[in-house]
Scaffold this motif. Structure first.
Motif, mmCIF file in Angstrom:
data_model
loop_
_atom_site.group_PDB
_atom_site.id
_atom_site.type_symbol
_atom_site.label_atom_id
_atom_site.label_comp_id
_atom_site.label_asym_id
_atom_site.label_seq_id
_atom_site.Cartn_x
_atom_site.Cartn_y
_atom_site.Cartn_z
ATOM 1 N N ALA A 7 20.735 -17.972 8.305
ATOM 2 C CA ALA A 7 20.648 -16.688 7.599
ATOM 3 C C ALA A 7 19.362 -16.613 6.786
ATOM 4 O O ALA A 7 18.691 -15.575 6.765
ATOM 5 C CB ALA A 7 21.864 -16.493 6.706
ATOM 6 N N ASP A 8 18.990 -17.686 6.132
ATOM 7 C CA ASP A 8 17.762 -17.742 5.346
ATOM 8 C C ASP A 8 16.549 -17.481 6.233
ATOM 9 O O ASP A 8 15.666 -16.695 5.897
ATOM 10 C CB ASP A 8 17.659 -19.103 4.660
ATOM 11 C CG ASP A 8 16.401 -19.252 3.851
ATOM 12 O OD1 ASP A 8 16.177 -18.406 2.964
ATOM 13 O OD2 ASP A 8 15.644 -20.204 4.103
ATOM 14 N N ASP A 13 12.323 -13.829 8.179
ATOM 15 C CA ASP A 13 11.647 -13.314 9.369
ATOM 16 C C ASP A 13 11.676 -11.790 9.425
ATOM 17 O O ASP A 13 10.699 -11.163 9.815
ATOM 18 C CB ASP A 13 12.284 -13.886 10.639
ATOM 19 C CG ASP A 13 11.916 -15.335 10.863
ATOM 20 O OD1 ASP A 13 10.959 -15.823 10.213
ATOM 21 O OD2 ASP A 13 12.583 -15.991 11.691
ATOM 22 N N VAL A 14 12.796 -11.181 9.031
ATOM 23 C CA VAL A 14 12.938 -9.730 9.122
ATOM 24 C C VAL A 14 12.285 -9.025 7.942
ATOM 25 O O VAL A 14 11.544 -8.055 8.114
ATOM 26 C CB VAL A 14 14.433 -9.335 9.222
ATOM 27 C CG1 VAL A 14 14.613 -7.841 9.124
ATOM 28 C CG2 VAL A 14 15.018 -9.860 10.520
ATOM 29 N N LEU A 15 12.531 -9.488 6.717
ATOM 30 C CA LEU A 15 12.037 -8.805 5.517
ATOM 31 C C LEU A 15 10.706 -9.341 5.004
ATOM 32 O O LEU A 15 10.085 -8.722 4.150
ATOM 33 C CB LEU A 15 13.080 -8.904 4.401
ATOM 34 C CG LEU A 15 14.440 -8.284 4.686
ATOM 35 C CD1 LEU A 15 15.386 -8.533 3.524
ATOM 36 C CD2 LEU A 15 14.312 -6.810 4.975
ATOM 37 N N GLY A 16 10.299 -10.486 5.492
ATOM 38 C CA GLY A 16 9.118 -11.147 4.955
ATOM 39 C C GLY A 16 7.801 -10.592 5.451
ATOM 40 O O GLY A 16 7.725 -9.954 6.496
ATOM 41 N N ARG A 32 5.252 -17.078 4.343
ATOM 42 C CA ARG A 32 6.030 -15.839 4.487
ATOM 43 C C ARG A 32 6.784 -15.598 3.190
ATOM 44 O O ARG A 32 7.512 -16.464 2.704
ATOM 45 C CB ARG A 32 6.993 -15.957 5.658
ATOM 46 C CG ARG A 32 7.675 -14.656 5.990
ATOM 47 C CD ARG A 32 8.387 -14.726 7.317
ATOM 48 N NE ARG A 32 7.508 -14.643 8.456
ATOM 49 C CZ ARG A 32 7.037 -13.503 8.963
ATOM 50 N NH1 ARG A 32 7.351 -12.357 8.420
ATOM 51 N NH2 ARG A 32 6.263 -13.514 10.012
ATOM 52 N N LEU A 33 6.610 -14.377 2.611
ATOM 53 C CA LEU A 33 7.237 -13.976 1.352
ATOM 54 C C LEU A 33 8.087 -12.736 1.563
ATOM 55 O O LEU A 33 7.798 -11.925 2.432
ATOM 56 C CB LEU A 33 6.177 -13.609 0.307
ATOM 57 C CG LEU A 33 5.141 -14.624 -0.080
ATOM 58 C CD1 LEU A 33 4.083 -13.949 -0.939
ATOM 59 C CD2 LEU A 33 5.788 -15.753 -0.832
ATOM 60 N N VAL A 34 9.089 -12.568 0.721
ATOM 61 C CA VAL A 34 9.819 -11.307 0.644
ATOM 62 C C VAL A 34 9.296 -10.592 -0.601
ATOM 63 O O VAL A 34 9.310 -11.152 -1.696
ATOM 64 C CB VAL A 34 11.344 -11.528 0.553
ATOM 65 C CG1 VAL A 34 12.060 -10.206 0.321
ATOM 66 C CG2 VAL A 34 11.862 -12.198 1.809
ATOM 67 N N VAL A 55 7.846 -11.307 -5.867
ATOM 68 C CA VAL A 55 7.791 -11.959 -4.561
ATOM 69 C C VAL A 55 8.735 -13.154 -4.578
ATOM 70 O O VAL A 55 8.892 -13.822 -5.592
ATOM 71 C CB VAL A 55 6.366 -12.403 -4.179
ATOM 72 C CG1 VAL A 55 5.494 -11.220 -3.857
ATOM 73 C CG2 VAL A 55 5.735 -13.252 -5.257
ATOM 74 N N VAL A 56 9.370 -13.386 -3.431
ATOM 75 C CA VAL A 56 10.323 -14.483 -3.284
ATOM 76 C C VAL A 56 9.819 -15.390 -2.164
ATOM 77 O O VAL A 56 9.465 -14.913 -1.082
ATOM 78 C CB VAL A 56 11.730 -13.954 -2.936
ATOM 79 C CG1 VAL A 56 12.718 -15.090 -2.798
ATOM 80 C CG2 VAL A 56 12.198 -12.955 -3.981
ATOM 81 N N ALA A 57 9.777 -16.702 -2.441
ATOM 82 C CA ALA A 57 9.346 -17.686 -1.451
ATOM 83 C C ALA A 57 10.367 -18.810 -1.376
ATOM 84 O O ALA A 57 11.046 -19.114 -2.358
ATOM 85 C CB ALA A 57 7.984 -18.264 -1.821
#
Length: 96
Positions: A7-8, A13-16, A32-34, A55-57
């Protein structure tokens, strides 16, 4: 536990977005960051006093520190503060 790691990977991959992160004076990485735009900043009495970009990593990719510079779509943002770090992901507020 395999379900959570899958899931992570899917979420990033989708939102980053792919971004360059630099730690002065010389270390840099492409990760890759969200990106979370428009996160509310609350004042003393819980009123909204502004909005910020977060930003989330994943911790395995990068652990933010104040002074890091994140480049997204050709624009550089310095890290203003670390909001949270739960051991799996960490979130930072960008200045500007």
């Amino acid at each position: 536990m395999e379900v959570f790691s899958t899931a992570d990977t899917v979420v990033f991959d989708v939102l980053g977005v792919v971004a360059q992160v630099q730690r002065p004076p010389s270390y840099s990485a492409t990760i890759r960051l969200v990106v979370r735009d428009g996160v509310e900043r609350l004042g003393e009495f819980q009123q909204v006093v502004g909005r910020a970009r977060h930003v989330v990593a994943r911790n395995t990719d990068w652990a933010f520190r104040r002074g890091d510079v994140v480049t997204i779509d050709g624009r550089a943002y310095p890290v203003e503060a670390i909001v949270r770090d739960d051991g799996l992901v960490n979130e930072a507020v960008l200045h500007g």
